[in-house]
Design an enzyme around this catalytic site. Structure first.
Site, PDB file in Angstrom:
ATOM      1  N   GLU A   1     -12.973   1.574   3.559  1.00 52.15           N
ATOM      2  CA  GLU A   1     -11.771   0.951   4.126  1.00 52.15           C
ATOM      3  C   GLU A   1     -10.926   1.998   4.860  1.00 52.15           C
ATOM      4  OE1 GLU A   1      -7.965  -1.761   2.605  1.00 52.15           O
ATOM      5  OE2 GLU A   1      -8.955  -0.401   1.198  1.00 52.15           O
TER       6      GLU A   1
ATOM      7  N   LYS B   1      -8.858  -8.493   6.437  1.00 53.85           N
ATOM      8  CA  LYS B   1      -8.510  -8.467   5.015  1.00 53.85           C
ATOM      9  C   LYS B   1      -7.504  -9.567   4.694  1.00 53.85           C
ATOM     10  CE  LYS B   1      -7.057  -5.239   1.376  1.00 53.85           C
ATOM     11  NZ  LYS B   1      -6.593  -3.853   1.100  1.00 53.85           N
TER      12      LYS B   1
ATOM     13  N   CYS C   1     -11.536  -4.207  -0.438  1.00 51.28           N
ATOM     14  CA  CYS C   1     -10.793  -3.583  -1.528  1.00 51.28           C
ATOM     15  C   CYS C   1     -10.124  -4.584  -2.480  1.00 51.28           C
ATOM     16  CB  CYS C   1      -9.773  -2.613  -0.926  1.00 51.28           C
ATOM     17  SG  CYS C   1      -9.220  -1.336  -2.100  1.00 51.28           S
TER      18      CYS C   1
END
Length: 269
Positions: free
Chosen positions: A43, A115, A149
């Site tokens: 990331e 995300k 994440c």
């Protein structure tokens, strides 16, 4: 069909795109063997992940025509690999996203994921807009998806993309100490409950007061660890075969035994 995976975990240079690009180029040149089908980056690999960067995101965000994405396309083509390009800050109009790109062997962008779950404890929501889509991408090996994440703490996201056909889910992350136990358990749980492969890339090194443990992992649909790294720079490699997903789903028919008609509409609100 087997897919040979190489997950790159490395120490991200804080707010230094060129150094991070140089590091990836060096490791690719030194360590790729030509047997890899797909390579995975962490990331925010070109900037690192921090509150300060999020509060100055316009300084770091690029468009899709930017230098970082051009380099990723170049690497995919040069090394004849599929590239899960970690994530980078990408500006689209007035909005900026923490965006993960899937690039094929010809250097073409064939998938994007923004995300969805932004980590407000570090002001990530100040820099980025939430992603709104949960896409699944077709590859020569089968259908895959990517998440980022903090997303691994949201099983409804992973279940949705699994129901849409993903047999391998790639996770790109900056997961810090002291949360190694969370990392392992969450990833294995997501693999077991969705009967899919989880391929997770985490950075190593330190940034400010945060240190990162690496331990990038490939986990089977049974929840078994196929490969796991340590806290050092380098590739974590392993192979997966999507036929194993089909076998596991026949043995334990989780999907056909679902009863969504009984699930209350407000459970996901």
């Amino acid at each position: 069909m087997n897919m040979n995976i190489a997950i790159l975990q490395f120490d991200l240079a804080y707010a230094d795109k060129e150094k991070n690009i140089e590091t990836v180029e060096r490791i690719f040149k030194e360590k790729l063997t030509g047997d890899e089908d797909i390579v995975v980056l962490p990331e925010t690999w070109n900037t690192a992940y921090s509150t300060e960067i999020f509060h100055n995101i316009n300084k770091f965000a690029e468009t899709k025509e930017g230098h970082t994405i051009a380099k990723m396309k170049e690497w995919a083509k040069k090394y004849n690999i599929w590239l899960v390009g970690g994530s980078i800050p990408v500006k689209e109009g007035e909005k900026t996203y923490n965006k993960s790109l899937l690039i094929n062997r010809s250097g073409e962008i064939v998938g994007e994921y923004d995300k969805m779950h932004l980590y407000s404890a570090m002001d990530e929501h100040i820099a980025f807009h939430n992603g709104e889509k949960m896409p699944v991408f077709n590859t020569e090996f089968g259908d895959i998806s990517t998440i980022t994440c903090y997303d691994i703490r949201y099983p409804e996201l992973i279940r949705t993309i699994s129901l849409r056909g993903a047999k391998a889910i790639f996770v790109v992350a900056n997961f810090p100490n002291p949360k190694l136990n969370h990392w392992r358990i969450l990833l294995q749980a997501r693999a077991i409950e969705n009967q899919c492969y989880i391929v997770a890339c985490n950075r190593v090194g330190a940034a400010g007061e945060c240190s990162y443990f690496g331990h990038s992992m490939i986990i089977s649909p049974w929840g078994e660890v196929v490969s796991e790294g340590d806290d050092k720079e380098g590739f974590v490699k392993g192979g997966i075969n999507f036929e194993e997903v089909d076998k596991v789903r026949k043995i334990i028919p989780v999907y056909s035994d679902r009863v969504p008609k009984y699930y209350p509409d407000d459970i996901l609100k």
